[in-house]
Design a protein around this motif. Structure first.
Motif, PDB file in Angstrom:
ATOM      1  N   PHE A 107       0.914  -1.179   0.101  1.00  9.61           N
ATOM      2  CA  PHE A 107       0.128  -0.026  -0.066  1.00  9.61           C
ATOM      3  C   PHE A 107       0.894   1.302  -0.001  1.00  9.61           C
ATOM      4  N   GLY A 108       1.015   1.806  -1.161  1.00  9.93           N
ATOM      5  CA  GLY A 108       1.951   2.977  -1.425  1.00  9.93           C
ATOM      6  C   GLY A 108       1.608   3.751  -2.435  1.00  9.93           C
ATOM      7  N   SER A 109       2.384   4.837  -2.751  1.00  5.68           N
ATOM      8  CA  SER A 109       2.032   5.743  -3.708  1.00  5.68           C
ATOM      9  C   SER A 109       1.777   5.098  -5.155  1.00  5.68           C
ATOM     10  N   GLU A 110       2.599   4.189  -5.450  1.00  5.43           N
ATOM     11  CA  GLU A 110       2.439   3.524  -6.757  1.00  5.43           C
ATOM     12  C   GLU A 110       1.227   2.889  -7.125  1.00  5.43           C
ATOM     13  N   LEU A 111       0.292   2.779  -6.126  1.00  2.00           N
ATOM     14  CA  LEU A 111      -1.020   2.493  -6.538  1.00  2.00           C
ATOM     15  C   LEU A 111      -1.855   3.516  -7.259  1.00  2.00           C
ATOM     16  N   GLY A 112      -1.520   4.753  -7.019  1.00  2.00           N
ATOM     17  CA  GLY A 112      -2.026   5.603  -7.606  1.00  2.00           C
ATOM     18  C   GLY A 112      -2.635   7.014  -6.709  1.00  2.00           C
ATOM     19  N   LYS A 113      -3.130   7.937  -7.539  1.00  2.00           N
ATOM     20  CA  LYS A 113      -3.505   9.065  -6.486  1.00  2.00           C
ATOM     21  C   LYS A 113      -4.501   8.804  -5.431  1.00  2.00           C
ATOM     22  N   GLY A 114      -3.929   9.419  -4.392  1.00  2.00           N
ATOM     23  CA  GLY A 114      -4.945   9.231  -3.215  1.00  2.00           C
ATOM     24  C   GLY A 114      -4.494   8.151  -2.327  1.00  2.00           C
ATOM     25  N   ALA A 115      -3.581   7.207  -2.816  1.00  2.00           N
ATOM     26  CA  ALA A 115      -3.130   6.235  -1.835  1.00  2.00           C
ATOM     27  C   ALA A 115      -2.284   6.879  -0.441  1.00  2.00           C
ATOM     28  N   THR A 116      -1.535   7.557  -0.606  1.00  2.00           N
ATOM     29  CA  THR A 116      -0.820   7.994   0.679  1.00  2.00           C
ATOM     30  C   THR A 116      -1.577   8.922   1.443  1.00  2.00           C
ATOM     31  N   MET A 117      -2.724   9.509   0.608  1.00  2.00           N
ATOM     32  CA  MET A 117      -3.651  10.512   1.556  1.00  2.00           C
ATOM     33  C   MET A 117      -4.451   9.560   2.283  1.00  2.00           C
ATOM     34  N   ARG A 148       4.360 -10.689   7.910  1.00  2.00           N
ATOM     35  CA  ARG A 148       5.733 -10.780   7.087  1.00  2.00           C
ATOM     36  C   ARG A 148       5.529 -10.253   5.645  1.00  2.00           C
ATOM     37  N   VAL A 149       6.520  -9.432   5.095  1.00  2.00           N
ATOM     38  CA  VAL A 149       6.431  -8.985   3.915  1.00  2.00           C
ATOM     39  C   VAL A 149       7.451  -9.524   2.936  1.00  2.00           C
ATOM     40  N   ASN A 150       7.503  -9.204   1.602  1.00  2.00           N
ATOM     41  CA  ASN A 150       8.356  -9.561   0.830  1.00  2.00           C
ATOM     42  C   ASN A 150       9.706  -8.657   0.634  1.00  2.00           C
ATOM     43  N   ASP A 151       9.500  -7.675   0.986  1.00  2.00           N
ATOM     44  CA  ASP A 151      10.660  -6.442   0.744  1.00  2.00           C
ATOM     45  C   ASP A 151      10.748  -5.578   1.925  1.00  2.00           C
ATOM     46  N   ASP A 152      11.502  -5.044   2.080  1.00  2.00           N
ATOM     47  CA  ASP A 152      11.733  -3.515   3.119  1.00  2.00           C
ATOM     48  C   ASP A 152      10.771  -2.575   2.671  1.00  2.00           C
ATOM     49  N   ALA A 153      10.521  -2.082   1.273  1.00  2.00           N
ATOM     50  CA  ALA A 153       9.473  -1.223   1.177  1.00  2.00           C
ATOM     51  C   ALA A 153       8.250  -1.372   1.592  1.00  2.00           C
ATOM     52  N   SER A 154       7.687  -2.477   1.735  1.00  2.00           N
ATOM     53  CA  SER A 154       6.602  -2.840   2.194  1.00  2.00           C
ATOM     54  C   SER A 154       6.242  -2.439   3.498  1.00  2.00           C
ATOM     55  N   ALA A 155       7.459  -2.993   4.459  1.00  2.00           N
ATOM     56  CA  ALA A 155       7.405  -2.528   5.835  1.00  2.00           C
ATOM     57  C   ALA A 155       7.501  -1.186   6.168  1.00  2.00           C
ATOM     58  N   LYS A 156       8.267  -0.473   5.209  1.00  2.00           N
ATOM     59  CA  LYS A 156       8.504   1.038   5.490  1.00  2.00           C
ATOM     60  C   LYS A 156       7.042   1.650   5.231  1.00  2.00           C
ATOM     61  N   MET A 157       6.322   1.198   4.064  1.00  2.00           N
ATOM     62  CA  MET A 157       4.928   1.566   3.985  1.00  2.00           C
ATOM     63  C   MET A 157       4.076   1.469   4.967  1.00  2.00           C
ATOM     64  N   ALA A 158       4.259   0.528   5.705  1.00  2.00           N
ATOM     65  CA  ALA A 158       3.011   0.297   6.987  1.00  2.00           C
ATOM     66  C   ALA A 158       3.641   0.813   8.187  1.00  2.00           C
ATOM     67  N   LEU A 159       4.982   0.909   8.409  1.00  2.00           N
ATOM     68  CA  LEU A 159       5.350   1.483   9.813  1.00  2.00           C
ATOM     69  C   LEU A 159       6.569   2.503   9.792  1.00  2.00           C
ATOM     70  N   GLY A 160       7.001   3.016   8.532  1.00  2.00           N
ATOM     71  CA  GLY A 160       8.048   3.894   8.503  1.00  2.00           C
ATOM     72  C   GLY A 160       7.741   5.281   8.958  1.00  2.00           C
TER      73      GLY A 160
END
Length: 457
Positions: free
Chosen positions: A337-347, A359-371
């Motif tokens: 769940f990040g900005s690559e999904l499109g407009k309004g995702a980060t908002m 458990r996630v497949n990459d560091d970026a996913s963990a940063k999306m959730a908790l960073g």
């Protein structure tokens, strides 16, 4: 004869040691209650002062205390450790309160938690503030997340669901009144569905309207259809359901405004800014919206689908921004769940206060959730092993985080609970046309059916 007795005694000792080692691995709770607890208490009592001194948790005594010690005992004046309270044993560890000495703060004790863990021979030490000058040490005797057993006494209530076990052996309670919206991330087979299953069954026993959006053709939420007030199984249905929820939210705001327009002499307790301040007979039922695989709402292939996506995202953001006061709460689940999904995702993500990362497949996913709320928790989320499904890291907007694990709940048991509590679903007229179809349960014959025979004279 003497040699035989010696061999018997040696065999008994080896059997006892082997039995203790087996119990520690296979039945850690039983081992803790019989062996680990007494040993840890002895270590704690025997080495408390020296351990506190080695951890830097002692201070020099006051001048009057030093003079009194020299005058009465004539011995060397030692540094003063925090005053220890009564040791309270539990089924999973120990609890003990410490009164901090002048000049100390709770962070000093928390920084030495790992040293205290090894000094006293326990699995972990957790520090919690009780009141100014007093902290509570919660010593955990074994890994409680390896085999989850929820505490017997659970702090539940209206919209408070004990859904998982924390690493300090306390229950993780999902409180919608305190944290209205939550984001749950996790890769395939990480335990995200199990978390959602426990949450749904907990809410099913309360007068709460449960609404689901499952764009995987309903494979995750369809088993709970008897208890759901509305269910959308594809983006087209979701595009019709979300405006209905927004309209319901607006109607509830009109109800709140009508209550606010009271006479000047009305008591303060009758003036409200949300649905929970309304009288019980006027208060609409709370609504919890579950969105499974939220990325399916963002993915588009044509210009027409892009317009529909923008409308749905706008409606979700409105629900996240304004839904709390109207008694509408969001539980958003997905793999990323990040900005690559499109407009309004980060908002939208910024409005989801609660964060649960499996458990996630990459560091970026963990940063999306908790960073953005608990940067220190990102490393803990990336370290979750695939052999521990249901293990997750939960964070909040205050920067705190902890590990949790959801207990196993079979799909059949969860579906049976939803069928048994179907009559608790509140009546929400705006959602009637979205109510999922539930086929009637087949009725089994209680006994053999008699064959009709003609009447003969």
């Amino acid at each position: 004869m003497t040699d035989l007795v010696t061999w018997v005694e040696l065999g008994d000792s080896l059997a006892a040691i082997g039995g203790a080692a087996y119990a520690r691995h296979a039945h850690p709770a039983a081992y803790w209650s019989t062996v680990g607890l007494p040993l840890s208490v002895v270590r704690l009592l025997a080495s408390y002062s020296s351990t506190m001194d080695a951890c830097g948790l002692t201070v020099e005594p006051s001048r009057w205390r030093a003079l009194a010690v020299r005058a009465t005992t004539r011995r060397e004046v030692r540094p003063v450790p925090p005053r220890r309270g009564v040791i309270r044993p539990t089924t999973t560890g120990l609890r003990m309160r410490l009164r901090l000495v002048p000049g100390q703060e709770p962070a000093d004790v928390a920084a030495s938690a790992e040293r205290l863990q090894h000094a006293w021979g326990v699995h972990a030490v957790h520090v919690r503030d009780v009141k100014p000058g007093v902290v509570e040490l919660r010593l955990v005797g074994f890994d409680v997340l390896r085999k989850v057993r929820m505490p017997r006494r659970l702090d539940g209530g209206s919209l408070r669901i004990p859904v998982a076990l924390r690493e300090d052996a306390t229950a993780f309670v999902r409180d919608y009144r305190a944290v209205p919206h939550e984001l749950v991330l996790g890769a395939t087979l990480s335990g995200k569905s199990m978390y959602l299953r426990n949450l749904l069954t907990g809410l099913a026993a309360q007068p709460v309207a449960l609404v689901g959006i499952d764009c995987k053709r309903g494979v995750e939420l369809a088993p709970f259809a008897p208890r759901l007030s509305a269910l959308a199984t594809d983006p087209d249905q979701a595009a019709e359901l979300l405006p209905a929820l927004v309209k319901e939210m607006e109607d509830r705001y009109d109800l709140i405004k009508a209550r606010q327009g009271v006479a000047p002499g009305t008591p303060e307790e009758l003036i409200t800014s949300d649905v929970w301040g309304l009288p019980e007979d006027e208060r609409p039922a709370p609504i919890v919206l579950f969105i499974d695989e939220v990325a399916e709402l963002f993915l588009v292939a044509t210009r027409k689908e892009e317009e529909r996506r923008d409308e749905m995202v706008t409606q979700l953001i409105r629900l996240a921004q304004l839904g709390r006061a109207a008694g509408i709460y969001l539980e958003v689940c997905g793999q990323r769940f990040g900005s690559e999904l499109g407009k309004g995702a980060t908002m939208l993500r910024a409005q989801l206060t609660g964060r649960v990362c499996h458990r996630v497949n990459d560091d970026a996913s963990a940063k999306m959730a908790l960073g953005d709320i608990a940067p220190e928790a990102v490393g803990a989320a990336c370290a979750i092993a695939a052999e521990l499904p249901g293990l997750a890291v939960v964070g909040d907007s205050s920067g705190g985080w902890s590990r949790i694990r959801t207990p196993y709940l079979s799909l059949a048991d969860a579906a049976a609970t939803c069928r048994a509590t179907a009559d608790l679903a509140p009546d929400v007229p705006a959602l009637h046309r979205f109510r999922p179809y539930v086929p009637p349960m087949p009725v089994e014959a209680s006994g053999p059916v008699a064959t009709a025979r003609p009447v003969t004279e």
